[in-house]
Scaffold this active site. Structure first.
Site, mmCIF file in Angstrom:
data_model
loop_
_atom_site.group_PDB
_atom_site.id
_atom_site.type_symbol
_atom_site.label_atom_id
_atom_site.label_comp_id
_atom_site.label_asym_id
_atom_site.label_seq_id
_atom_site.Cartn_x
_atom_site.Cartn_y
_atom_site.Cartn_z
ATOM 1 N N PHE A 94 33.924 6.988 33.922
ATOM 2 C CA PHE A 94 32.592 6.976 34.536
ATOM 3 C C PHE A 94 32.149 8.391 34.857
ATOM 4 C CE2 PHE A 94 31.557 2.504 35.231
ATOM 5 C CZ PHE A 94 32.764 1.937 34.842
ATOM 6 N N ALA A 95 31.021 8.785 34.258
ATOM 7 C CA ALA A 95 30.461 10.111 34.505
ATOM 8 C C ALA A 95 29.063 9.915 35.068
ATOM 9 C CB ALA A 95 30.431 10.917 33.214
ATOM 10 N N ILE A 96 29.019 9.554 36.340
ATOM 11 C CA ILE A 96 27.745 9.234 37.001
ATOM 12 C C ILE A 96 27.294 10.467 37.790
ATOM 13 C CG2 ILE A 96 26.592 7.664 38.633
ATOM 14 C CD1 ILE A 96 27.669 6.047 36.336
ATOM 15 N N TYR A 144 29.145 14.002 38.093
ATOM 16 C CA TYR A 144 30.474 13.876 37.478
ATOM 17 C C TYR A 144 30.449 14.121 35.965
ATOM 18 C CZ TYR A 144 32.888 12.412 41.722
ATOM 19 O OH TYR A 144 33.467 12.384 42.962
ATOM 20 N N GLU A 202 39.866 0.785 45.229
ATOM 21 C CA GLU A 202 41.333 0.951 45.214
ATOM 22 C C GLU A 202 42.029 -0.077 46.109
ATOM 23 O OE1 GLU A 202 43.506 4.959 44.823
ATOM 24 O OE2 GLU A 202 43.460 4.588 46.974
ATOM 25 N N ASP A 214 39.854 7.871 35.957
ATOM 26 C CA ASP A 214 38.912 8.765 36.634
ATOM 27 C C ASP A 214 38.571 9.931 35.718
ATOM 28 O OD1 ASP A 214 38.710 7.335 38.961
ATOM 29 O OD2 ASP A 214 39.963 8.678 40.164
#
Ligand SMILES: *[C@@H]1O[C@H](CO)[C@@H](O)[C@H](O)[C@H]1NC(C)=O
Ligand SMILES: *[C@@H]1O[C@H](CO)[C@@H](O)[C@H](O)[C@H]1NC(C)=O
Length: 345
Positions: A113-115, A118, A295, A203
């Site tokens: 995920f590159a939101i 990020y 998590e 991640d």
């Protein structure tokens, strides 16, 4: 109905004809297997599935490798097996050549995920993945992002591709993190089930520093969090409020798993992400948010669905958090130092 049933007199000529036909079919399909090339398709298709089916064993070719010795354990300094007989993966306990043969022709999907900001981590993540992640296997990188135009073009080896999946963002980083479960669940049903054999969920603010290969693949795997590998269960930062769906009492728990690296077969990851998402929906309706967000829910799920492999902290390390202990022979996937406040806003 005729009491003689199917075996009755009138059925006999039909039956004999059918059995003869079936026998011929069986004979020819065996003959085809003896002719080079002819039977290959059939064989490879059954091989393809066997690594995914715990009741099937994949065939491997002749290989030369050092023999293991029963009285000379490969690692004597660390636990290599859970009490439910899941391997704990450390350097020294596996032979990649054997595993690569067992998992040949496997397609691995990696979700990342590159939101918002990020996206800046994607380039290093993908570049280092090309060097270390599942080298020699088919890989699809599924990049979830709200900024598709900012996805860098990284040169990829043959058999590897990036698929950009445009998704919405959320105001708070905690929400972004939690909605990953929902998005993986949705896309698993829509496309991952049809496109890949395994899903690896990672991640993005990390880099690969050493081999991460098919030794991690299993129906369901989790990774030990680098902050808690030596801790007692009472010290794990599980959700401790009984009102939350992620609640784990102090007298339960095996390990503290990291939210940043888990996976398994697509079917198992679909189950896991759907269950975690639903648990978060219930919590939200009750005005609760688990202490470590997705998590916490992952840990709850993996307590009652024991992973079939557990990755040692070699597979997730943070050099700023901890000094490297001597039993860590390799650091394979490590945190990239970042300014949390700057990136998360
Ligand atoms: C490899 O898998 C593909 C499907 O992903 C299949 O079509 C192909 O026949 C397989 N090839 C071999 C050599 O096993
Ligand atoms: C996931 O799918 C459900 C049902 O189709 C839909 O309501 C929801 O908005 C989707 N979630 C995301 C984050 O796309």
């Amino acid at each position: 109905m005729d009491p003689r049933g199917f075996w009755g007199k009138s059925a006999s000529p039909w039956l004999c004809g059918f059995l003869l036909f079936a026998a011929c079919l069986g004979f020819y399909s065996n003959i085809f297997n003896l002719i080079p090339g002819w039977g290959q398709r059939r064989e490879s298709e059954s091989d393809r599935d066997s690594h995914l089916d715990p009741c099937r064993v994949p065939k491997v070719p002749r290989m030369l490798y050092p023999n293991v010795q029963l009285l000379n354990p490969m690692r004597a300094d660390v636990l290599v097996l859970t009490p439910w007989f899941a391997p704990i993966v450390w350097e020294g306990v596996f032979d990649s050549a054997i595993l690569d043969a067992q998992f040949r022709n496997t397609t691995i999907g990696l979700t990342v995920f590159a939101i918002k900001k990020y996206v800046v981590f994607l380039e290093l993540f993908l570049q280092t993945a090309e060097k270390h992640f599942m080298v020699g296997h088919r890989v699809i990188y599924y990049v979830f992002t709200d900024r598709p135009a900012d996805v860098p073009r990284v040169p990829l080896a043959e058999g590897r591709q990036v698929v950009v999946l445009e998704v919405r963002n959320y105001a708070r980083w905690q929400e972004v993190s939690m909605h990953r479960m929902e998005m993986i669940s949705n896309f698993s049903q829509q496309r991952f089930l049809h496109e890949v054999d395994y899903l690896v969920c990672m991640d993005v603010d990390m880099k690969f520093c050493d081999h991460v290969g098919v030794e991690i693949l299993s129906p369901l795997f989790g990774t030990l969090h680098p902050g808690f590998y030596g801790a007692a269960r009472e010290a794990f930062t599980y959700e401790r409020r009984p009102q939350s769906q992620a609640y784990i009492p102090r007298d339960e728990g095996d390990f503290y798993y990291a939210g940043g690296f888990f996976g398994g077969s697509v079917v198992e990851v679909l189950q896991l992400t759907t269950a975690c998402h639903q648990a978060m929906v219930v919590d939200q309706a009750n005005g609760l948010e688990a202490v470590w967000h997705d998590e916490s829910h992952l840990n709850k799920y993996l307590l009652y669905h024991k992973p079939t492999k557990v990755l040692s902290p070699e597979y997730l390390w943070d050099e700023q958090m901890q000094q490297r202990p001597p039993f860590l022979r390799k650091l394979r996937y490590v945190a990239v130092p970042k300014n949390h406040a700057e990136i998360r806003q």
